[in-house]
Structures are given as C-alpha cells and as structure tokens.
Design a protein around this motif. Sequence first.
Motif, PDB file in Angstrom:
ATOM      1  N   HIS A  76       0.791  -1.310  -0.113  1.00 26.65           N
ATOM      2  CA  HIS A  76       0.027   0.149  -0.001  1.00 26.65           C
ATOM      3  C   HIS A  76       0.795   1.230  -0.011  1.00 26.65           C
ATOM      4  CE1 HIS A  76      -2.505  -3.161   1.341  1.00 26.65           C
ATOM      5  NE2 HIS A  76      -3.572  -2.607   0.902  1.00 26.65           N
ATOM      6  N   ALA A  77       2.016   1.019   0.814  1.00 26.18           N
ATOM      7  CA  ALA A  77       2.726   2.343   0.710  1.00 26.18           C
ATOM      8  C   ALA A  77       3.515   2.747  -0.564  1.00 26.18           C
ATOM      9  CB  ALA A  77       3.762   2.244   2.031  1.00 26.18           C
ATOM     10  N   SER A  78       3.982   1.413  -1.164  1.00 22.66           N
ATOM     11  CA  SER A  78       4.737   1.516  -2.316  1.00 22.66           C
ATOM     12  C   SER A  78       3.839   2.128  -3.425  1.00 22.66           C
ATOM     13  CB  SER A  78       5.489   0.376  -2.834  1.00 22.66           C
ATOM     14  OG  SER A  78       4.345  -0.868  -2.810  1.00 22.66           O
ATOM     15  N   ALA A  79       2.445   1.603  -3.313  1.00 21.28           N
ATOM     16  CA  ALA A  79       1.483   1.808  -4.432  1.00 21.28           C
ATOM     17  C   ALA A  79       1.167   3.314  -4.292  1.00 21.28           C
ATOM     18  CB  ALA A  79       0.141   1.322  -4.143  1.00 21.28           C
ATOM     19  N   ALA A  80       0.981   3.947  -3.068  1.00 22.00           N
ATOM     20  CA  ALA A  80       0.761   5.342  -2.890  1.00 22.00           C
ATOM     21  C   ALA A  80       1.748   6.076  -3.360  1.00 22.00           C
ATOM     22  CB  ALA A  80       0.522   5.720  -1.374  1.00 22.00           C
ATOM     23  N   LEU A  81       3.035   5.730  -3.177  1.00 22.39           N
ATOM     24  CA  LEU A  81       4.032   6.475  -3.689  1.00 22.39           C
ATOM     25  C   LEU A  81       4.176   6.522  -5.317  1.00 22.39           C
ATOM     26  CD1 LEU A  81       6.774   8.215  -2.848  1.00 22.39           C
ATOM     27  CD2 LEU A  81       8.070   6.168  -3.052  1.00 22.39           C
ATOM     28  N   SER A  82       3.773   5.466  -5.756  1.00 26.85           N
ATOM     29  CA  SER A  82       3.857   5.265  -7.339  1.00 26.85           C
ATOM     30  C   SER A  82       2.930   6.282  -7.842  1.00 26.85           C
ATOM     31  CB  SER A  82       3.704   3.912  -7.939  1.00 26.85           C
ATOM     32  OG  SER A  82       2.138   3.546  -7.613  1.00 26.85           O
ATOM     33  N   TYR A  83       1.732   6.342  -7.143  1.00 29.49           N
ATOM     34  CA  TYR A  83       0.410   7.307  -7.849  1.00 29.49           C
ATOM     35  C   TYR A  83       0.938   8.675  -7.623  1.00 29.49           C
ATOM     36  CZ  TYR A  83      -2.556   3.348  -8.718  1.00 29.49           C
ATOM     37  OH  TYR A  83      -3.138   2.265  -9.474  1.00 29.49           O
ATOM     38  N   ALA A  84       1.593   8.995  -6.498  1.00 27.89           N
ATOM     39  CA  ALA A  84       2.068  10.346  -6.324  1.00 27.89           C
ATOM     40  C   ALA A  84       3.050  10.728  -7.296  1.00 27.89           C
ATOM     41  CB  ALA A  84       2.562  10.513  -4.820  1.00 27.89           C
ATOM     42  N   PHE A  85       4.104   9.879  -7.649  1.00 33.49           N
ATOM     43  CA  PHE A  85       4.992  10.297  -8.550  1.00 33.49           C
ATOM     44  C   PHE A  85       4.280  10.557  -9.953  1.00 33.49           C
ATOM     45  CE2 PHE A  85       9.398   8.517  -7.770  1.00 33.49           C
ATOM     46  CZ  PHE A  85       9.451   9.061  -6.569  1.00 33.49           C
ATOM     47  N   SER A  86       3.012   9.634 -10.431  1.00 31.82           N
ATOM     48  CA  SER A  86       2.292   9.848 -11.812  1.00 31.82           C
ATOM     49  C   SER A  86       1.538  11.141 -11.685  1.00 31.82           C
ATOM     50  CB  SER A  86       1.328   8.720 -11.808  1.00 31.82           C
ATOM     51  OG  SER A  86       2.061   7.432 -12.145  1.00 31.82           O
ATOM     52  N   LEU A  87       0.998  11.630 -10.729  1.00 31.25           N
ATOM     53  CA  LEU A  87       0.161  12.815 -10.836  1.00 31.25           C
ATOM     54  C   LEU A  87       1.288  13.925 -10.848  1.00 31.25           C
ATOM     55  CD1 LEU A  87      -2.466  11.888  -7.897  1.00 31.25           C
ATOM     56  CD2 LEU A  87      -2.844  12.191 -10.373  1.00 31.25           C
ATOM     57  N   ALA A  88       2.331  13.843 -10.056  1.00 27.10           N
ATOM     58  CA  ALA A  88       3.227  14.972  -9.906  1.00 27.10           C
ATOM     59  C   ALA A  88       3.998  15.045 -11.593  1.00 27.10           C
ATOM     60  CB  ALA A  88       4.284  14.873  -8.936  1.00 27.10           C
ATOM     61  N   GLY A  89       4.224  13.857 -11.956  1.00 22.48           N
ATOM     62  CA  GLY A  89       4.985  14.123 -13.269  1.00 22.48           C
ATOM     63  C   GLY A  89       4.079  14.426 -14.222  1.00 22.48           C
ATOM     64  N   LEU A  90       2.710  14.375 -14.668  1.00 22.30           N
ATOM     65  CA  LEU A  90       1.953  14.704 -15.550  1.00 22.30           C
ATOM     66  C   LEU A  90       1.599  16.050 -15.210  1.00 22.30           C
ATOM     67  CD1 LEU A  90      -0.804  11.801 -15.793  1.00 22.30           C
ATOM     68  CD2 LEU A  90       1.265  12.395 -17.276  1.00 22.30           C
ATOM     69  N   ALA A  91       1.513  16.686 -14.141  1.00 26.36           N
ATOM     70  CA  ALA A  91       1.342  17.938 -13.519  1.00 26.36           C
ATOM     71  C   ALA A  91       2.365  18.802 -14.248  1.00 26.36           C
ATOM     72  CB  ALA A  91       1.331  18.430 -12.176  1.00 26.36           C
ATOM     73  N   ALA A  92       3.787  18.315 -13.984  1.00 35.36           N
ATOM     74  CA  ALA A  92       4.853  18.934 -14.784  1.00 35.36           C
ATOM     75  C   ALA A  92       4.763  19.036 -16.098  1.00 35.36           C
ATOM     76  CB  ALA A  92       6.191  18.249 -14.338  1.00 35.36           C
ATOM     77  N   LEU A  93       4.322  18.029 -16.791  1.00 39.83           N
ATOM     78  CA  LEU A  93       4.136  18.226 -18.306  1.00 39.83           C
ATOM     79  C   LEU A  93       2.961  19.007 -18.732  1.00 39.83           C
ATOM     80  CD1 LEU A  93       4.687  16.507 -21.228  1.00 39.83           C
ATOM     81  CD2 LEU A  93       2.841  15.029 -20.700  1.00 39.83           C
ATOM     82  N   TRP A  94       1.858  19.206 -18.037  1.00 42.91           N
ATOM     83  CA  TRP A  94       1.062  20.270 -18.138  1.00 42.91           C
ATOM     84  C   TRP A  94       1.482  21.583 -17.985  1.00 42.91           C
ATOM     85  CZ3 TRP A  94      -3.724  20.734 -14.412  1.00 42.91           C
ATOM     86  CH2 TRP A  94      -4.721  21.891 -15.019  1.00 42.91           C
ATOM     87  N   ALA A  95       2.389  21.852 -16.934  1.00 44.41           N
ATOM     88  CA  ALA A  95       2.927  23.090 -16.884  1.00 44.41           C
ATOM     89  C   ALA A  95       3.705  23.439 -17.709  1.00 44.41           C
ATOM     90  CB  ALA A  95       3.556  23.055 -15.206  1.00 44.41           C
TER      91      ALA A  95
END
Length: 416
Positions: free
Chosen positions: A295-314
């Motif tokens: 669960h902790a590793s899944a949460a971290l992976s989803y946080a990475f995905s959201l932050a990465g796509l936010a950077a692409l959007w920016a």
Amino acid sequence: MPEDGPSRSAAKTAIILVGTCFFLNALSRGAGETFTTFLLALTEEFQANRADVAAIYSLQMLLAGCTAPLAGYCFDRFGPLRLYIAGLAMLVLGLVLASFAGQLWQLYLFIGIGVGASAASLGNAPHSALLARWFEGAQLSRAMSVVYAALGIGSLMLVPLAQFVIETWGWRIAYLTLAGIALLALPVLLLQHWPTVQAGRIRLPQSGPDALPGATVGDDWTLGKALRTTAFWGLASVFFFTSAGMFSVMVQAVAYLVELGYAPLQAASIYGLVGVLTPAGIVGFAWLDGRIGRHASAALSYAFSLAGLAALWALEGWRSPALLWAFVLLVGLSFGARGPMVGATAARIFQGRRFGMIFGTIMVGSGLGVSSGTLIGAKLHDMTGGYTAVFLFAAFCIINGALPFWTYRSLRRYGP
C-alpha cells in the motif's frame, strides 16, 4: 550433492523463461507504443482529425485487453508455444498489411485488430500464468516486475527508431521495419524446451491461509468463482482507472511536445527517455513493495504519476527544462509500476490451473482503460482545442485507480 544438478538446471530454465517473456513483452508492447510516433503522420496522410486516428490505438488496446481472457484460456488449453507463435504471426501480418493501407479504416483492421489481438497473446496474461508455475512469494513479484519492465525497454528501442524511419523514409517503411524486427522472436521461441517450461516447478496450491472467504482449494478456482469476489473487481478497477488516466495523456505526449515547439525526433526521444526509466521504476517499486509494503509503495507510485503529469501540463505555460525532466523522471519511474503489484496479488489469491484465464479477464480492465482513456483524451483535445481538460481527466482517473488498494477490504490484507 546429487540434487544440485537438477536444481541448477531448474534455476537456469527459470532465468531463460524470464528473459523470453521479457523479450516478447518488449517486442509486442514496444511495437504497440510506436503508434504515438505515427499519430501526426497518419493524421496528415489521411486528412483526418486527431480523435479518428487516435481511435486506432484505442481499438488496439481494447482488443489487447478484451482478448486477454481468450489468450489465458488458450494458454491453459493449448500451452504457451502455440499461443506465442499465433501471436507473433498476427503481429507480423498486421504490421506488413498496415504498410500497404490506402484508407484509414484499413489501419483500424490491421493495427487496431491485428496488432491489438497479438498483444494479448504475447503479453502479460500468459506470461504471468507461466511465471506463477516457476516462482512464488517475493520471487514471483520480482520476476513479474522484470517482465513488466519490458514496456519501457520496448518503447526505448522502437519508438525513436520508428520516428527516425518515418522522418527518413515514411510511415509505410516504418511499419515494414517493425515487422522485420518482430520476426527476430521466432528463433527465440523455437529454441526453448517447452515441455519443461510448461511443466513448471511450483506445485499448484491445494489450500492455504490466502484463500478468500468462501473459497475452497486453490486448484478449484474457476472464472465464475473469481467473478463473485470483490478482490477480482478491485484489481480490475485498478487496471481500468490507472490505464485510462495515464494513456489519455501519454498517447498524445509526442504530439503535445511537437505542438509546444519541440522537433518531432526530439519529442519522440523524450518519450523514449520515459521508457528508459520505466524498467528501473518497475523493478524499484517491486523492491519497495517488499520493504515498505504494497500500500505504501502503491501510494508513492501514484504520487509520482500525478506530479509528473502536472509537470508536463505546466510546460504549456512555462518551457522549463526542470519541468521537462520532472515529467521524464516521475512518470518514467512510475509508469507501469502498478502492473506487477496487481499481478502478484492476483497470483496469491487466484493461483491454480485456471489462473491464466482469470488473470486474463482481470486484464480486460487494462484494455478497456487504455482504450477509453485514449479515445476520451483525443476527443477532449478536439472539443476544447487544448490539453487542460485532458490533464484534468487523467488526474481524476489516476486517483480512482489508487483507491481500491485501501477501499477494498479483500485487497488490504495482501502484501508481497
């Protein structure tokens, strides 16, 4: 000791098996991911809108997901060699015929259906079922992470190559080139000793503490029984929403970067860099899975995905190298990281003689997610003339993809 010989032989066979599955996955998924480089070329060639061309990839991934149960059934019924040979034949034929396409609908048939169906036969459903016969526990999770990492390697090798060939000789030659590369898998398949590979070395479980409430013995799992569990639907929803969110953006990533002013080959190479990091991310999150929990590793992976796509959007408002590298690093390290988590969890719960078909059916969620996400993302772009709605849709789906790890009671108890 006398048993050392057979033990070493089994270990060698297991390692070769992982390598074979990795190669087939890299080939089939890499060939499929090259569509991002064909998107603009096909749009110009057939004077079509973005959504109509992106729908080819949507159909391809829909077929890849929806035929996964059939691939799982064929694996259980006919064995891996026949399934892999059939998948390779469909892949090569689809790519060759695509190079002669004169109308857009023909690419729906050759790429959407042909390459899509081949992806299921050469993909993670049969690979996971085969690996479950040779590995268990943490070893199974690690073996699956290596095979799933092939997505990144395939993209790294084939996406920039396809873009180079498209720019140099055209998209038709690019499809013929991919077909020629696909044929390299034939000797790899023919050199395996498949009776030994198919037999495996792990006895299928007869019972155990991992059985869900109401389950009998591991060997008694059927698709019907699996469909009546919340664990099945929880894992399928992880696949669906995560795939929809990621691919609504990633299929258009090369076109998006080109529209921001990057050269086509540069944009394809940036996309390829995401693929470079994907294998490391998949293996890394599998390692974290065993250290900090699923669960902790899944949460971290989803946080990475959201932050990465936010950077692409920016990047649309601020052309910063820091944002570009944030996208490459964060999305590259998290792209595909959830696949081994779902596969290992499914193997613990549903392992048995029919696991291939059960896991193949779970993977329908992935195919439906990629298909719907690709199509919705392209339509949102065409309707709004931009990408803001696409990125917002992606964020909504990714958050919903993460939730089953915590909201489904039947999944909270399963770690690595």
